[in-house]
Design an enzyme around this catalytic site. Structure first.
Site, mmCIF file in Angstrom:
data_model
loop_
_atom_site.group_PDB
_atom_site.id
_atom_site.type_symbol
_atom_site.label_atom_id
_atom_site.label_comp_id
_atom_site.label_asym_id
_atom_site.label_seq_id
_atom_site.Cartn_x
_atom_site.Cartn_y
_atom_site.Cartn_z
ATOM 1 N N GLN A 181 38.970 37.171 37.126
ATOM 2 C CA GLN A 181 39.557 36.340 37.738
ATOM 3 C C GLN A 181 40.433 36.761 38.774
ATOM 4 O O GLN A 181 41.715 35.590 39.108
ATOM 5 C CB GLN A 181 40.437 35.850 36.198
ATOM 6 C CG GLN A 181 39.724 35.064 34.981
ATOM 7 C CD GLN A 181 39.175 34.191 34.659
ATOM 8 O OE1 GLN A 181 39.253 32.980 35.974
ATOM 9 N NE2 GLN A 181 37.965 33.036 34.065
ATOM 10 N N CYS A 230 37.198 33.079 24.519
ATOM 11 C CA CYS A 230 35.923 34.909 24.969
ATOM 12 C C CYS A 230 37.172 35.617 24.562
ATOM 13 O O CYS A 230 37.313 36.784 24.697
ATOM 14 C CB CYS A 230 35.319 35.109 25.573
ATOM 15 S SG CYS A 230 33.353 34.007 25.396
ATOM 16 N N ASP A 290 37.813 44.898 35.558
ATOM 17 C CA ASP A 290 37.117 43.205 35.614
ATOM 18 C C ASP A 290 37.583 42.358 36.246
ATOM 19 O O ASP A 290 39.123 42.356 35.695
ATOM 20 C CB ASP A 290 36.929 42.391 33.156
ATOM 21 C CG ASP A 290 36.657 41.343 33.241
ATOM 22 O OD1 ASP A 290 36.613 40.364 34.229
ATOM 23 O OD2 ASP A 290 36.629 40.282 32.658
ATOM 24 N N HIS A 340 38.641 40.506 27.990
ATOM 25 C CA HIS A 340 37.750 39.299 27.797
ATOM 26 C C HIS A 340 36.410 40.171 26.904
ATOM 27 O O HIS A 340 36.171 40.985 26.744
ATOM 28 C CB HIS A 340 36.783 38.905 29.529
ATOM 29 C CG HIS A 340 35.725 38.151 28.267
ATOM 30 N ND1 HIS A 340 34.855 37.562 28.717
ATOM 31 C CD2 HIS A 340 36.069 36.457 28.910
ATOM 32 C CE1 HIS A 340 34.074 36.458 28.764
ATOM 33 N NE2 HIS A 340 34.979 35.729 29.059
HETATM 34 N N1 C6P Z 1 35.456 33.000 30.923
HETATM 35 C C1 C6P Z 1 36.423 31.802 30.940
HETATM 36 O O1 C6P Z 1 37.294 31.952 30.911
HETATM 37 P P1 C6P Z 1 30.423 35.848 32.946
HETATM 38 O O2 C6P Z 1 30.274 34.784 31.794
HETATM 39 O O3 C6P Z 1 29.607 37.083 32.463
HETATM 40 O O4 C6P Z 1 30.280 35.184 34.350
HETATM 41 O O5 C6P Z 1 31.986 35.691 32.423
HETATM 42 C C2 C6P Z 1 32.359 36.919 31.961
HETATM 43 C C3 C6P Z 1 34.419 36.936 31.740
HETATM 44 C C4 C6P Z 1 34.713 37.928 32.239
HETATM 45 N N2 C6P Z 1 35.880 38.211 31.963
HETATM 46 C C5 C6P Z 1 36.671 37.495 32.223
HETATM 47 C C6 C6P Z 1 38.248 37.855 32.364
HETATM 48 C C7 C6P Z 1 36.682 36.080 32.430
HETATM 49 O O6 C6P Z 1 37.361 34.848 32.986
HETATM 50 C C8 C6P Z 1 35.309 35.786 32.236
HETATM 51 C C9 C6P Z 1 34.701 34.468 31.935
HETATM 52 C C10 C6P Z 1 35.240 32.109 30.991
HETATM 53 O O7 C6P Z 1 36.504 30.026 30.557
HETATM 54 C C11 C6P Z 1 33.949 32.031 30.155
HETATM 55 S S1 C6P Z 1 34.018 32.592 28.597
#
Ligand code: C6P
Length: 414
Positions: free
Chosen positions: A209, A372, A206, A129
């Site tokens: 998910q 993203c 990370d 991401h």
């Molecule tokens: N993905 C989506 O897929 P935040 O926005 O900081 O809470 O999370 C960021 C983030 C980081 N790693 C992974 C694997 C993610 O999926 C996400 C957030 C969302 O719709 C928004 S792009």
């Protein structure tokens, strides 16, 4: 994982705790399949936050009055609750941030800027991401380190031979996503952290998910750092978590400075307070921490194994229904234990945004775009995809509505 012995979820009872799922637009009940972006919040979480505002709203760590004491205890205990949930040693290893993105930035700025040198290798995956990809890329630009990406194969899995090539003694950091928000792939993160450890590289996972929908034990994964967000796990927005090994956190300098994180300040210099407060300057997300602890209670009461089984079952069903359509291209692995609860796809001749817009006409909420993960979409050879992502309250009937809406899209656009 064995799904046979798990008691199925009582979806009807679960849905009663989410009044938002009863909302209707143009007479049609909402079908919420955008859970990888943000999950809905059950009543007990909303109630816990409301109780905080109604009964003990106050700043933490600053007052000696009753309200501040109650707020401080709740805030501190939220760290304990999260630590227990992910198998951390204690509250010292749990830092509350704004979200996963800020957690990743904390590691990259605090550890990366101080430790990386020209020639060091930062190993990412092609399915990162932007929260980690862009962050490490920019820190590498500033330090002269090189960024390399572990290849993703044609079925959306990491090429582990390539991982073993890249993670050698030049590797300083290995940062990988646990479950891909685009492909749904569940990566072998314990294998990656073990490789990193063999070569004295820092490991960062990370888990944005992963923590929402499967049991996660940071001790078993043995990552140096592990990041996730409250709003993807039935909790509130505005709070995320960085787990870090205590000895590393002790050694690191803070990422943000200000009140609440210091031990002693003079006109010339300052020293830092205890963990985790050293990394939590300013007024923290207090109501959100209360909400996150309530979300953890709520999830545990259902059981993470059951949530995982339910999502795997929905992902399998969605995959099979979409695959049977013939003109649908699905990204990521076939259904199985290494696919999480989401499916990204494209319909031949229909742009992902048009498809999402038709879905919205049917009150089916999905996400369209690059999620993203722009470099990954470049590699897939498409500018965007449509993604349906599931949570504990979703049903097969909702997936049927998604599939039924495809016909309209074909008639209008294909
Ligand atoms: N993905 C989506 O897929 P935040 O926005 O900081 O809470 O999370 C960021 C983030 C980081 N790693 C992974 C694997 C993610 O999926 C996400 C957030 C969302 O719709 C928004 S792009």
């Amino acid at each position: 994982m064995s799904q046979q012995n798990l008691e199925p979820l009582d979806i009807g009872a679960i849905r009663e705790e989410f009044p938002i799922l009863e909302r209707e637009f143009d007479g049609q009940q909402v079908v919420y399949l955008d859970n990888a972006a943000t999950t809905q919040t059950p009543d007990p979480v909303v109630d816990a936050m409301s109780d905080y505002y109604r009964r003990y709203n106050s700043n933490v760590h600053r007052g000696i009055h009753h309200l501040s004491q109650e707020a401080s205890i709740a805030y501190e205990e939220a760290h304990d609750r999260v630590a227990e949930f992910i198998g951390a040693e204690g509250r010292e290893e749990v830092i509350f941030t704004k979200n996963t993105t800020e957690a990743e930035n904390l590691v990259a700025y605090s550890w990366g800027l101080a430790e990386l040198e020209p020639g060091d290798r930062v190993v990412l995956t092609e399915m990162e991401h932007h929260a980690s990809l862009v962050t490490w890329q920019q820190i590498a630009h500033q330090t002269g380190a090189d960024v390399e990406y572990i290849r993703v194969d044609e079925r959306g899995r990491l090429d582990m031979d390539h991982a073993r090539e890249l993670i050698d003694d030049d590797a300083a950091v290995v940062s990988a996503v646990h479950v891909s928000n685009t492909l749904g792939t569940v990566n072998p993160v314990a294998e990656l952290t073990a490789l990193a450890d063999e070569h004295d590289a820092l490991s960062v996972i990370d888990g944005a998910q992963a923590v929402p929908n499967r049991p996660v034990d940071v001790g078993e994964i043995d990552a140096d750092f592990y990041a996730f967000s409250g709003h993807k796990m039935a909790g509130p927005t505005g709070i995320g978590v960085l787990y870090g090994k205590q000895e590393l956190l002790e050694e690191m300098d803070p990422y943000l400075y200000g009140g609440g994180m210091i031990r002693k300040v003079t006109f010339d210099d300052s020293t830092w307070g205890e963990l985790p407060w050293k990394f939590e300057p300013g007024t923290p997300p207090i109501a959100e921490a209360v909400g996150l602890a309530a979300a953890v209670d709520w999830l545990e009461e259902i059981g993470m194994e059951r949530i995982q089984a339910h999502e795997e079952e929905l992902a399998r069903y969605a995959y099979e229904q979409l695959d049977a359509e013939g003109d649908v291209e699905i990204y990521g692995p076939e259904p199985g234990p290494d696919r999480g609860g989401l499916v990204s796809f494209n319909v031949e001749g229909v742009h992902a945004h048009d498809l999402a817009s038709i879905m919205n006409d049917h009150t089916v909420a999905v996400r369209a775009g690059d999620h993203c993960t722009q470099p990954l979409h470049d590699k897939l050879g498409v500018p965007a995809s449509t993604r349906a992502s599931f949570y504990v309250y979703n049903t097969r009937e909702e997936i049927d509505k998604l599939v039924a809406a495809l016909d309209d899209a074909r008639q209008l656009f294909a």
